[in-house]
Write a protein that holds these residues in place. Structure first.
Motif, PDB file in Angstrom:
ATOM      1  N   GLU A  21       6.934 -19.689  23.693  1.00 62.41           N
ATOM      2  CA  GLU A  21       5.976 -18.835  22.998  1.00 62.41           C
ATOM      3  C   GLU A  21       4.567 -19.020  23.560  1.00 62.41           C
ATOM      4  OE1 GLU A  21       7.807 -18.358  18.518  1.00 62.41           O
ATOM      5  OE2 GLU A  21       6.777 -20.230  19.019  1.00 62.41           O
ATOM      6  N   LEU A  22       4.213 -20.260  23.880  1.00 64.93           N
ATOM      7  CA  LEU A  22       2.898 -20.516  24.466  1.00 64.93           C
ATOM      8  C   LEU A  22       2.780 -19.810  25.813  1.00 64.93           C
ATOM      9  CD1 LEU A  22       0.165 -21.983  24.517  1.00 64.93           C
ATOM     10  CD2 LEU A  22       1.332 -23.943  25.566  1.00 64.93           C
ATOM     11  N   VAL A  23       3.828 -19.949  26.641  1.00 62.94           N
ATOM     12  CA  VAL A  23       3.802 -19.307  27.954  1.00 62.94           C
ATOM     13  C   VAL A  23       3.705 -17.792  27.808  1.00 62.94           C
ATOM     14  CG1 VAL A  23       5.105 -18.918  30.084  1.00 62.94           C
ATOM     15  CG2 VAL A  23       5.060 -21.205  29.044  1.00 62.94           C
ATOM     16  N   ASP A  24       4.476 -17.226  26.892  1.00 71.91           N
ATOM     17  CA  ASP A  24       4.458 -15.775  26.696  1.00 71.91           C
ATOM     18  C   ASP A  24       3.082 -15.282  26.251  1.00 71.91           C
ATOM     19  OD1 ASP A  24       7.082 -15.580  27.441  1.00 71.91           O
ATOM     20  OD2 ASP A  24       7.894 -15.414  25.396  1.00 71.91           O
ATOM     21  N   ARG A  25       2.409 -16.066  25.396  1.00 68.85           N
ATOM     22  CA  ARG A  25       1.070 -15.659  24.930  1.00 68.85           C
ATOM     23  C   ARG A  25       0.092 -15.583  26.092  1.00 68.85           C
ATOM     24  NH1 ARG A  25       0.280 -16.537  19.034  1.00 68.85           N
ATOM     25  NH2 ARG A  25      -1.958 -16.468  19.445  1.00 68.85           N
ATOM     26  N   VAL A  26       0.166 -16.549  27.007  1.00 66.30           N
ATOM     27  CA  VAL A  26      -0.753 -16.538  28.145  1.00 66.30           C
ATOM     28  C   VAL A  26      -0.397 -15.412  29.104  1.00 66.30           C
ATOM     29  CG1 VAL A  26      -1.663 -17.879  30.089  1.00 66.30           C
ATOM     30  CG2 VAL A  26      -1.146 -19.021  27.916  1.00 66.30           C
ATOM     31  N   ARG A  27       0.903 -15.224  29.373  1.00 64.41           N
ATOM     32  CA  ARG A  27       1.326 -14.198  30.341  1.00 64.41           C
ATOM     33  C   ARG A  27       1.085 -12.792  29.803  1.00 64.41           C
ATOM     34  NH1 ARG A  27       6.926 -15.398  33.246  1.00 64.41           N
ATOM     35  NH2 ARG A  27       6.071 -13.693  34.498  1.00 64.41           N
ATOM     36  N   SER A  28       0.908 -12.645  28.489  1.00 67.13           N
ATOM     37  CA  SER A  28       0.655 -11.313  27.934  1.00 67.13           C
ATOM     38  C   SER A  28      -0.663 -10.730  28.429  1.00 67.13           C
ATOM     39  CB  SER A  28       0.658 -11.361  26.407  1.00 67.13           C
ATOM     40  OG  SER A  28      -0.453 -12.111  25.925  1.00 67.13           O
ATOM     41  N   TYR A  29      -1.634 -11.583  28.788  1.00 68.46           N
ATOM     42  CA  TYR A  29      -2.900 -11.087  29.325  1.00 68.46           C
ATOM     43  C   TYR A  29      -3.153 -11.568  30.747  1.00 68.46           C
ATOM     44  CZ  TYR A  29      -4.706 -15.746  27.983  1.00 68.46           C
ATOM     45  OH  TYR A  29      -4.900 -17.096  27.851  1.00 68.46           O
ATOM     46  N   ASN A  30      -2.321 -12.501  31.243  1.00 67.37           N
ATOM     47  CA  ASN A  30      -2.467 -13.002  32.609  1.00 67.37           C
ATOM     48  C   ASN A  30      -1.089 -13.140  33.242  1.00 67.37           C
ATOM     49  OD1 ASN A  30      -3.200 -14.232  34.987  1.00 67.37           O
ATOM     50  ND2 ASN A  30      -3.672 -16.232  34.058  1.00 67.37           N
ATOM     51  N   ALA A  33      -0.104 -16.240  35.373  1.00 69.38           N
ATOM     52  CA  ALA A  33      -0.290 -17.570  34.797  1.00 69.38           C
ATOM     53  C   ALA A  33       0.638 -18.591  35.452  1.00 69.38           C
ATOM     54  CB  ALA A  33      -0.030 -17.520  33.294  1.00 69.38           C
ATOM     55  N   ASP A  34       0.158 -19.834  35.562  1.00 67.65           N
ATOM     56  CA  ASP A  34       0.952 -20.928  36.152  1.00 67.65           C
ATOM     57  C   ASP A  34       1.907 -21.462  35.083  1.00 67.65           C
ATOM     58  OD1 ASP A  34       1.946 -23.243  37.287  1.00 67.65           O
ATOM     59  OD2 ASP A  34       0.046 -23.781  38.255  1.00 67.65           O
ATOM     60  N   GLU A  35       3.095 -20.900  35.051  1.00 65.42           N
ATOM     61  CA  GLU A  35       4.065 -21.255  34.015  1.00 65.42           C
ATOM     62  C   GLU A  35       4.455 -22.717  34.090  1.00 65.42           C
ATOM     63  OE1 GLU A  35       8.517 -19.789  32.564  1.00 65.42           O
ATOM     64  OE2 GLU A  35       7.271 -18.492  33.828  1.00 65.42           O
ATOM     65  N   ASP A  36       4.610 -23.250  35.309  1.00 64.22           N
ATOM     66  CA  ASP A  36       4.999 -24.653  35.468  1.00 64.22           C
ATOM     67  C   ASP A  36       3.925 -25.581  34.886  1.00 64.22           C
ATOM     68  OD1 ASP A  36       6.588 -26.900  36.697  1.00 64.22           O
ATOM     69  OD2 ASP A  36       4.725 -27.120  37.848  1.00 64.22           O
ATOM     70  N   LEU A  37       2.647 -25.273  35.138  1.00 69.28           N
ATOM     71  CA  LEU A  37       1.544 -26.091  34.614  1.00 69.28           C
ATOM     72  C   LEU A  37       1.558 -26.101  33.086  1.00 69.28           C
ATOM     73  CD1 LEU A  37      -1.129 -27.675  35.173  1.00 69.28           C
ATOM     74  CD2 LEU A  37      -2.305 -25.466  35.032  1.00 69.28           C
ATOM     75  N   LEU A  38       1.742 -24.942  32.483  1.00 71.45           N
ATOM     76  CA  LEU A  38       1.760 -24.851  31.023  1.00 71.45           C
ATOM     77  C   LEU A  38       2.934 -25.631  30.437  1.00 71.45           C
ATOM     78  CD1 LEU A  38       0.932 -21.045  30.759  1.00 71.45           C
ATOM     79  CD2 LEU A  38      -0.572 -22.902  30.029  1.00 71.45           C
ATOM     80  N   ASN A  39       4.099 -25.521  31.071  1.00 69.80           N
ATOM     81  CA  ASN A  39       5.286 -26.235  30.583  1.00 69.80           C
ATOM     82  C   ASN A  39       5.100 -27.747  30.675  1.00 69.80           C
ATOM     83  OD1 ASN A  39       6.910 -24.070  29.778  1.00 69.80           O
ATOM     84  ND2 ASN A  39       7.599 -23.684  31.875  1.00 69.80           N
ATOM     85  N   ARG A  40       4.542 -28.215  31.788  1.00 67.75           N
ATOM     86  CA  ARG A  40       4.347 -29.658  31.970  1.00 67.75           C
ATOM     87  C   ARG A  40       3.347 -30.210  30.957  1.00 67.75           C
ATOM     88  NH1 ARG A  40       1.916 -31.103  36.289  1.00 67.75           N
ATOM     89  NH2 ARG A  40       1.494 -29.091  37.313  1.00 67.75           N
ATOM     90  N   ALA A  41       2.306 -29.444  30.685  1.00 69.09           N
ATOM     91  CA  ALA A  41       1.314 -29.886  29.702  1.00 69.09           C
ATOM     92  C   ALA A  41       1.940 -29.961  28.310  1.00 69.09           C
ATOM     93  CB  ALA A  41       0.119 -28.931  29.697  1.00 69.09           C
ATOM     94  N   TYR A  42       2.724 -28.981  27.951  1.00 70.64           N
ATOM     95  CA  TYR A  42       3.390 -28.946  26.636  1.00 70.64           C
ATOM     96  C   TYR A  42       4.254 -30.194  26.453  1.00 70.64           C
ATOM     97  CZ  TYR A  42       5.969 -26.914  22.675  1.00 70.64           C
ATOM     98  OH  TYR A  42       6.518 -26.670  21.435  1.00 70.64           O
ATOM     99  N   VAL A  43       5.110 -30.486  27.448  1.00 68.84           N
ATOM    100  CA  VAL A  43       6.030 -31.620  27.341  1.00 68.84           C
ATOM    101  C   VAL A  43       5.263 -32.941  27.317  1.00 68.84           C
ATOM    102  CG1 VAL A  43       7.898 -32.864  28.517  1.00 68.84           C
ATOM    103  CG2 VAL A  43       7.928 -30.355  28.411  1.00 68.84           C
ATOM    104  N   TYR A  44       4.234 -33.067  28.173  1.00 69.27           N
ATOM    105  CA  TYR A  44       3.465 -34.311  28.239  1.00 69.27           C
ATOM    106  C   TYR A  44       2.788 -34.611  26.897  1.00 69.27           C
ATOM    107  CZ  TYR A  44       0.004 -37.742  29.780  1.00 69.27           C
ATOM    108  OH  TYR A  44      -0.762 -38.874  29.900  1.00 69.27           O
ATOM    109  N   ALA A  45       2.114 -33.596  26.319  1.00 68.70           N
ATOM    110  CA  ALA A  45       1.401 -33.804  25.055  1.00 68.70           C
ATOM    111  C   ALA A  45       2.373 -34.109  23.929  1.00 68.70           C
ATOM    112  CB  ALA A  45       0.565 -32.576  24.718  1.00 68.70           C
ATOM    113  N   MET A  46       3.519 -33.436  23.899  1.00 64.13           N
ATOM    114  CA  MET A  46       4.507 -33.666  22.847  1.00 64.13           C
ATOM    115  C   MET A  46       4.986 -35.122  22.895  1.00 64.13           C
ATOM    116  SD  MET A  46       8.083 -31.638  22.106  1.00 64.13           S
ATOM    117  CE  MET A  46       8.739 -32.040  23.736  1.00 64.13           C
ATOM    118  N   ARG A  47       5.271 -35.625  24.102  1.00 61.90           N
ATOM    119  CA  ARG A  47       5.717 -37.009  24.231  1.00 61.90           C
ATOM    120  C   ARG A  47       4.598 -37.996  23.918  1.00 61.90           C
ATOM    121  NH1 ARG A  47       9.188 -36.375  29.889  1.00 61.90           N
ATOM    122  NH2 ARG A  47      11.052 -35.408  28.951  1.00 61.90           N
ATOM    123  N   ALA A  48       3.383 -37.689  24.352  1.00 61.07           N
ATOM    124  CA  ALA A  48       2.252 -38.597  24.129  1.00 61.07           C
ATOM    125  C   ALA A  48       1.960 -38.771  22.643  1.00 61.07           C
ATOM    126  CB  ALA A  48       1.015 -38.087  24.861  1.00 61.07           C
TER     127      ALA A  48
END
Length: 753
Positions: A21-30, A33-48
């Motif tokens: 959903e986060l990726v889709d929100r960004v890609r709706s206007y861009n 968008a760097d999908e891999d960067l967004l996914n890695r940030a999501y997983v890193y923050a969730m684990r942290a």
């Protein structure tokens, strides 16, 4: 899109935004968008953040995702969205800046670091800690505006969930939001953000007032709903007849804005004329002025209620035409006329600026490269950074951010933006600190005016300066800008420090002479570590204030001299005299006829000119002192020297504090007609004309009366205390002699407090 529609508040447990959903929100206007960067940030923050919980009981990870969601509604770039997802990792988890840099790059690492509060602050007050963290945040904002956008989204989500926070903390957070973050969003032109932050703060700080205003506004909307619809229709029809494609929409003023205006102007809600207004959106700047022409030819305008922020934009880049007319039903109607591009900028401010999206610039009169709002904020931050303490920084930040503005001009036509309520003193400091420090007068629109006059929009201000002028300390309470207040405070400190340094130098010179030594700046500098001072000026000022004993300085430079004796002990044969430099001469005054303690040859007493001289001098509060009196000075730490006549009974209070006694002498400049304070006690017969005879005697001898008080009354006599200002002891004696010659006066005495 406006912030009223951003990331709606969800009742009950937070629904965590899913990764796709986060990726889709960004890609709706861009779409790029760097999908891999967004996914890695999501997983890193969730684990942290792991199993961390918020005050509501929701997983902590839901918070950074909500912050990111707010920023996707503003259509911000990938790096900003990733920084939002990671913004609490360094502060609240085991993550480090180095790790963020390695995994996501220096750009994102810098954004996250800018959003991280300073940990383990060793500061006494919460206000100092708050100031230091704000200083760090604003300095990071000066480097990259995206830090501010993430911080505002973070604060907005925290305010939306504030009801889960303990009551004590709730009030502090709400007040901080109202003082700092709402004005910051307004400064950046993000009016939608500002409105919601103010509303949430208002509801948290004053729930009863908020509920009352909301209820009354709802009633007014119900009562005036038909009129609002009528005005919308009538205005739309008239614009359409002229071939102008426009959108006309009625709007209601926000509850906090209504309450603030009621408080500020002491008005009842029914007395406010702009609770309901209308916004007209068109396609071009030309259409804005065509709409204005239609409105003003159809309905009479209200004098003094027209502002053109298109030709002269606000500092936050806001552009619009404001006017008020007497419309249908004889109702005052406030109108805002702007293009749709201006409206987008008015609602979302710098977040709508193309600079942070594709490197371009919107066609709203903003030069490519940096918006006026951001460049103005950078200048403000640079000025604020000069504050001497965290508390000052916090105070000046509130002053700079919270006020509405007025626009004034220099004689050469330069535009100066100032907060509402600013004075020519603020104007002078806005032009240059040196002009403010030496300002002595002002002309407003060509006419002489007081420096404390309140400036209005469009004023042309000319400042008169005088070399050597120092701003009086009282200016600090009269100015409206943080820059002016900081400059006045700094100049006052420097002036006082210079006074104390001069006094300290004289005290030390006499101290060294008393002990058969010569004062040397170089020798004192060599022992600064022993004195725990960073510079010679620090030592001189500390001695002048009485914070450091002169004997300690002498002993630090000449350890062979040894320890001083206790007060009252006479030196034996061959023993060194007092270190206290001032004491020997003062004992000579204090005990007439007695041998001076520690006599080490003739000493130079400190010259005293008066309260306007070069030393921090005041006179005895009861009785004063005048030239011709034998005088003694008492050093009070942090206040300076108080001058007493040698016969003053008040000196007995200092018998056991010989280190505070100073040998002083008069040093009167004949060219400067200075007046000095004295008190006279008069016993007068209780009959008509007695008081006139007393005041007449003072006036006939050329003196001033500062105060007259009747201290006691009886059937036959009045005890009168007269505060006078005279040139010297001779003039005071002449006044007292003339009073004694009066038939209505039975006794005259000078008061020595």
């Amino acid at each position: 899109m406006t912030l009223a529609t951003l990331a709606p508040r969800r009742p009950g447990p937070a629904k965590i935004l899913r990764q796709y959903e986060l990726v889709d929100r960004v890609r709706s206007y861009n779409p790029d968008a760097d999908e891999d960067l967004l996914n890695r940030a999501y997983v890193y923050a969730m684990r942290a953040h792991g199993s961390q919980k918020r005050a509501s009981g929701d997983p902590y990870f839901s918070h950074p995702l909500e912050v990111a969601a707010i920023l996707t509604d503003l259509k911000l770039d990938d790096a900003t969205i990733v920084a939002a997802v990671l913004h609490d990792t360094i502060e609240d988890t085991e993550a480090t800046r180095e790790e963020i840099d390695r995994l996501f790059g220096d750009e994102i690492g810098s954004l996250v670091e800018g959003l991280t509060k300073i940990k383990r602050l060793d500061l006494v007050s919460k206000q100092a800690a708050q100031g230091e963290n704000l200083r760090k945040l604003l300095l990071a904002i000066a480097d990259d505006i995206r830090v501010l956008l993430v911080k505002l989204a973070d604060r907005l989500h925290n305010m939306r969930t504030l009801h889960h926070v303990p009551v004590a903390k709730r009030a502090r957070v709400a007040q901080e939001t109202l003082d700092i973050y709402a004005p910051l969003s307004g400064r950046m032109g993000m009016q939608g953000m500002r409105d919601e932050l103010e509303e949430l703060s208002f509801a948290a700080l004053m729930p009863e007032a908020h509920e009352s205003i909301v209820s009354r506004l709802d009633d007014m909307t119900e009562n005036y709903g038909s009129l609002i619809a009528k005005i919308e229709t009538e205005l739309s029809d008239k614009l359409a007849q002229r071939g102008i494609g426009a959108s006309v929409k009625g709007r209601q003023k926000q509850p906090y804005s209504v309450w603030h205006k009621m408080e500020q102007k002491s008005l009842a809600l029914e007395q406010l004329s702009d609770i309901f207004g209308f916004r007209v959106l068109v396609e071009s700047i030309e259409d804005c002025y065509r709409v204005l022409g239609v409105v003003h030819t159809q309905w009479p305008g209200v004098p003094g209620r027209f502002k053109d922020y298109i030709s002269t934009p606000k500092q936050n880049d806001y552009r619009s035409i404001h006017t008020t007319v007497v419309g249908p039903g004889r109702q005052r109607v406030e109108l805002q006329i702007r293009t749709r591009a201006m409206h987008d900028l008015a609602e979302n401010g710098i977040a709508a600026h193309a600079l942070y999206k594709d490197g371009g610039a919107l066609d709203v009169g903003i030069a490519a490269g940096e918006s006026r709002a951001y460049s103005g904020l950078r200048r403000t931050i640079a000025m604020l950074a000069d504050a001497d303490s965290a508390e000052e920084f916090l105070e000046h930040t509130k002053l700079e951010l919270f006020h509405d503005q007025v626009f004034c001009f220099t004689p050469k036509g330069k535009l100066i933006a100032l907060p509402k309520g600013a004075t020519p003193i603020d104007f002078a400091y806005a032009v240059h600190t040196g002009i403010g420090d030496t300002a002595v007068g002002a002309k407003i629109n060509g006419r002489m005016a007081a420096l404390i006059s309140e400036l209005a929009n469009g004023d042309e201000v000319e400042i008169a300066c005088a070399e050597g002028q120092v701003p009086p300390p009282a200016w600090e309470g009269l100015v409206a800008t943080g820059k002016a207040r900081a400059a006045v405070r700094r100049a006052t400190r420097n002036a006082v420090r210079a006074q104390y340094s001069g006094l300290g130098r004289q005290i030390l010179t006499r101290a060294f002479e008393r002990n058969g030594k010569v004062f040397s700046e170089d020798k004192v500098k060599a022992v600064l570590p022993r004195l725990a001072r960073a510079s010679l000026d620090d030592v001189l000022a500390a001695v002048g204030r009485g914070e450091m004993v002169s004997a300690d300085v002498v002993r630090a430079v000449h350890p062979e001299i040894g320890e001083p004796r206790k007060a009252g002990a006479a030196p034996g044969a061959g023993e060194p005299g007092w270190f206290g430099l001032e004491k020997a001469e003062n004992f000579r005054f204090k005990v007439p006829g007695a041998a001076p303690v520690g006599d080490a040859g003739p000493m130079r007493p400190i010259p005293i000119r008066g309260q306007s001289g070069d030393l921090p001098v005041s006179f005895a509060p009861n009785g004063g002192a005048v030239p011709g009196d034998r005088i003694v000075g008492i050093l009070t730490p942090g206040e300076g020297i108080t001058i007493y006549p040698i016969q003053s009974p008040a000196l007995t209070a200092f018998d056991d504090q010989p280190e505070r006694w100073l040998d002083v002498r008069w040093d009167i400049d004949p060219s400067r007609k200075e007046l000095f304070p004295a008190q006279i006690a008069v016993t007068a017969i209780n009959e008509p004309g007695a008081l006139a005879a007393i005041t007449g005697a003072v006036g006939e001898n050329g003196a001033n009366i500062d105060d007259v008080r009747v201290m006691s009354r009886s059937a036959d006599f009045r005890e009168v205390l007269v505060d006078v200002e005279v040139w010297d002891l001779k003039q005071l004696g002449a006044i007292m002699a003339q009073l004694r010659a009066q038939k209505t006066v039975s006794r005259v005495e000078r008061v020595n407090g």
